[in-house]
Scaffold this motif. Structure first.
Motif, short mmCIF file in Angstrom:
data_model
loop_
_atom_site.label_atom_id
_atom_site.label_comp_id
_atom_site.label_asym_id
_atom_site.label_seq_id
_atom_site.Cartn_x
_atom_site.Cartn_y
_atom_site.Cartn_z
N GLU A 40 0.82 -1.21 0.00
CA GLU A 40 0.00 0.00 0.00
C GLU A 40 0.85 1.27 0.00
OE1 GLU A 40 1.08 -1.57 2.47
OE2 GLU A 40 0.62 -0.72 4.44
N THR A 41 2.14 1.15 0.39
CA THR A 41 2.99 2.36 0.46
C THR A 41 3.71 2.56 -0.87
OG1 THR A 41 4.80 1.05 1.44
CG2 THR A 41 3.29 2.20 2.96
N VAL A 42 4.68 1.67 -1.14
CA VAL A 42 5.42 1.69 -2.41
C VAL A 42 5.71 0.24 -2.77
CG1 VAL A 42 6.49 3.94 -1.88
CG2 VAL A 42 7.73 1.83 -1.31
N VAL A 72 11.79 -6.05 7.15
CA VAL A 72 11.25 -7.41 7.05
C VAL A 72 9.72 -7.31 7.02
CG1 VAL A 72 10.99 -9.59 8.27
CG2 VAL A 72 13.25 -8.50 8.10
N HIS A 73 9.12 -8.03 6.05
CA HIS A 73 7.66 -8.02 5.90
C HIS A 73 7.10 -9.36 6.35
CE1 HIS A 73 9.07 -4.76 3.39
NE2 HIS A 73 7.85 -4.28 3.31
N ILE A 74 6.10 -9.31 7.22
CA ILE A 74 5.48 -10.53 7.74
C ILE A 74 4.00 -10.52 7.38
CG2 ILE A 74 7.15 -10.87 9.61
CD1 ILE A 74 5.18 -9.49 11.51
N GLU A 186 6.27 5.94 1.92
CA GLU A 186 6.70 4.79 2.71
C GLU A 186 6.10 4.81 4.11
OE1 GLU A 186 8.54 6.87 1.05
OE2 GLU A 186 9.92 5.80 -0.26
N SER A 187 6.29 3.69 4.79
CA SER A 187 5.75 3.53 6.14
C SER A 187 6.41 4.48 7.13
CB SER A 187 5.96 2.08 6.60
OG SER A 187 7.33 1.76 6.56
N THR A 188 5.68 4.77 8.19
CA THR A 188 6.21 5.51 9.34
C THR A 188 7.06 4.53 10.15
OG1 THR A 188 4.16 6.79 9.39
CG2 THR A 188 5.51 6.84 11.39
N ALA A 227 18.21 5.64 9.66
CA ALA A 227 17.40 5.20 8.51
C ALA A 227 17.90 5.87 7.23
CB ALA A 227 15.95 5.56 8.75
N SER A 228 18.08 5.07 6.19
CA SER A 228 18.70 5.61 4.97
C SER A 228 17.85 6.69 4.32
CB SER A 228 18.96 4.51 3.95
OG SER A 228 17.78 4.13 3.32
N GLY A 229 16.54 6.57 4.47
CA GLY A 229 15.66 7.60 3.90
C GLY A 229 15.89 8.94 4.56
O1 TXA Z 1 6.76 1.43 3.20
C1 TXA Z 1 7.87 0.94 3.33
O2 TXA Z 1 8.48 0.96 4.43
C2 TXA Z 1 8.52 0.32 2.09
C3 TXA Z 1 7.70 -0.89 1.65
C4 TXA Z 1 8.34 -1.65 0.53
O3 TXA Z 1 7.46 -1.70 2.76
N1 TXA Z 1 9.88 -0.04 2.34
C5 TXA Z 1 10.87 0.87 2.48
O4 TXA Z 1 12.12 0.30 2.58
O5 TXA Z 1 10.69 2.07 2.50
P1 TXA Z 1 13.48 1.13 2.44
O6 TXA Z 1 14.57 0.13 2.52
O7 TXA Z 1 13.45 1.97 1.25
O8 TXA Z 1 13.52 1.94 3.75
C6 TXA Z 1 13.66 1.25 4.96
C7 TXA Z 1 14.20 2.17 5.99
C8 TXA Z 1 15.60 2.56 5.66
O9 TXA Z 1 15.70 3.95 5.86
C9 TXA Z 1 16.43 1.75 6.64
O10 TXA Z 1 17.63 2.38 6.97
C10 TXA Z 1 15.47 1.64 7.81
O11 TXA Z 1 14.23 1.45 7.22
N2 TXA Z 1 15.78 0.47 8.64
C11 TXA Z 1 15.56 -0.82 8.35
N3 TXA Z 1 16.04 -1.61 9.34
C12 TXA Z 1 16.58 -0.79 10.26
C13 TXA Z 1 17.26 -1.00 11.49
N4 TXA Z 1 17.49 -2.21 11.98
N5 TXA Z 1 17.68 0.10 12.15
C14 TXA Z 1 17.46 1.34 11.66
N6 TXA Z 1 16.83 1.60 10.50
C15 TXA Z 1 16.40 0.56 9.81
#
Ligand code: TXA
Ligand code: MG
Length: 326
Positions: A40-42, A72-74, A186-188, A227-229
């Motif tokens: 629902e997000t991306v 991780v998606h569950i 993306e998700s919060t 978080a990379s975003g």
């Molecule tokens: O809506 C969403 O969250 C989408 C859909 C596909 O579910 N996914 C998404 O993933 O936005 P991505 O990889 O683009 O962003 C995930 C964010 C990144 O900024 C990452 O650094 C952070 O989540 N993240 C994931 N695991 C983490 C952790 N263990 N500690 C800190 N940040 C984490």
């Protein structure tokens, strides 16, 4: 300038509603392949969490640094206990209230989640996506899946299967098309590995809604991001994105840019924030497709869904100078 001829990239795309799509997606993941999944997000670029080679491929295809962890998606709350331990009762309360939905919880990881997924951390980011196909995929595979957004690192996230194909082409084995993502951002992300919990990324669920469920305020993101975003330049189209606060500022800026740019466009959907979010990434991509040089975006108020939209627009603007060199 004439529009360059662009050959449409070829991809292995199938509709979520087609009878064979689910089994092809399951087989692809079970064989260590990558599947672009609708949420629902991306759209996400997914791999089974128990396949290290496939997880490595996700990082390679995205061009993502190894220390930027994957979400991780569950499929259900039972699986939460498979991927996380020592779950704070308030995190569970939020999960029960908001899932399936655009909320990601940061928790202590279990042994079932490898360090390559978490970028070497002891925490795991986890959520249940609000998409029936993707949840069924996880159930039939018999394993949670790790999925970042299905775009190259630093670029605009995909909200349609075609966006994924445009970006990743044959680097993804199979793309499941379930129409445009309804939320669009993306998700919060809320970090429950620290006390009190902290917002890591504003997203599809307003932080005010989360605070109402919890009955207390959440610490705002401190900018030092895990978080990379949260990097300065992220979600970036090729065109210059310029930020203003009102429509009249946008009109004025457009006039003053006329001597610098031939193609300027204003982006303003502040009167309908859910629509602003849903179309945001398509609008940014369309600006590039139309060879817009400067996109003047009107920032919504920094609350509710406006917080996520403002965040993404600010990252899209990045640190580029507003005017071309004269
Ligand atoms: O809506 C969403 O969250 C989408 C859909 C596909 O579910 N996914 C998404 O993933 O936005 P991505 O990889 O683009 O962003 C995930 C964010 C990144 O900024 C990452 O650094 C952070 O989540 N993240 C994931 N695991 C983490 C952790 N263990 N500690 C800190 N940040 C984490
Ligand atoms: Mg992303």
């Amino acid at each position: 300038m004439s529009t360059p001829f662009r050959v449409a990239p070829s991809c292995n795309i199938a509709r979520a509603s087609d009878a064979s799509t689910l089994s092809i997606a399951v087989q692809t993941l079970a064989n260590g392949g990558l599947v672009a999944i609708p949420t629902e997000t991306v759209y996400g670029l997914s791999a089974a969490i128990n396949n290290e080679a496939a997880i490595a491929k996700v990082f390679k295809v995205k061009g993502r640094p190894q220390d930027h962890p994957l979400i991780v998606h569950i499929a259900n709350i039972d699986q939460l206990h498979h991927v996380a331990v020592e779950i704070h009762p308030d995190a569970l309360k939020l999960a029960q209230a908001c899932w399936p939905g655009p909320l990601t919880l940061l928790l202590q990881r279990s042994q079932n989640v490898s360090m390559s997924i978490t970028g070497g951390r002891d925490t795991v980011a986890v959520r249940i996506p609000d998409n029936v196909f993707t949840r069924q995929l996880i159930i039939n595979l018999g394993s949670p899946i790790a999925a970042p957004s299905a775009n190259r690192f630093g670029k605009v996230s995909p909200t349609t299967a075609q966006h994924v194909c445009d970006d990743l082409q044959n680097d993804v084995d199979f793309i499941v098309d379930d129409g445009a993502s309804s939320v669009g951002v993306e998700s919060t992300i809320v970090d429950f590995s620290v006390s009190p919990p902290q917002l890591l990324r504003p997203g599809g669920i307003p932080i005010e809604d989360i605070e109402q469920i919890l009955g207390y305020t959440i610490r705002d993101t401190d900018g030092i991001s895990r978080a990379s975003g949260m990097l300065q330049n992220h979600y970036q189209p090729s065109c210059n994105v310029l930020l203003v606060h009102t429509d009249s500022e946008a009109q004025q800026l457009k006039v003053s840019l006329a001597s610098h740019y031939e193609r300027v466009r204003i982006l303003n959907r502040c009167d309908n924030l859910p629509l602003y979010a849903t179309l945001l990434y398509s609008d940014l991509r369309q600006a590039d497709a139309d060879q817009i040089e400067a996109l003047i975006a009107v920032l919504p108020e920094n609350r509710g869904l406006g917080a996520a939209i403002s965040d993404r627009l600010t990252k899209a603007a990045g640190s580029r100078p507003p005017l071309p060199p004269s």
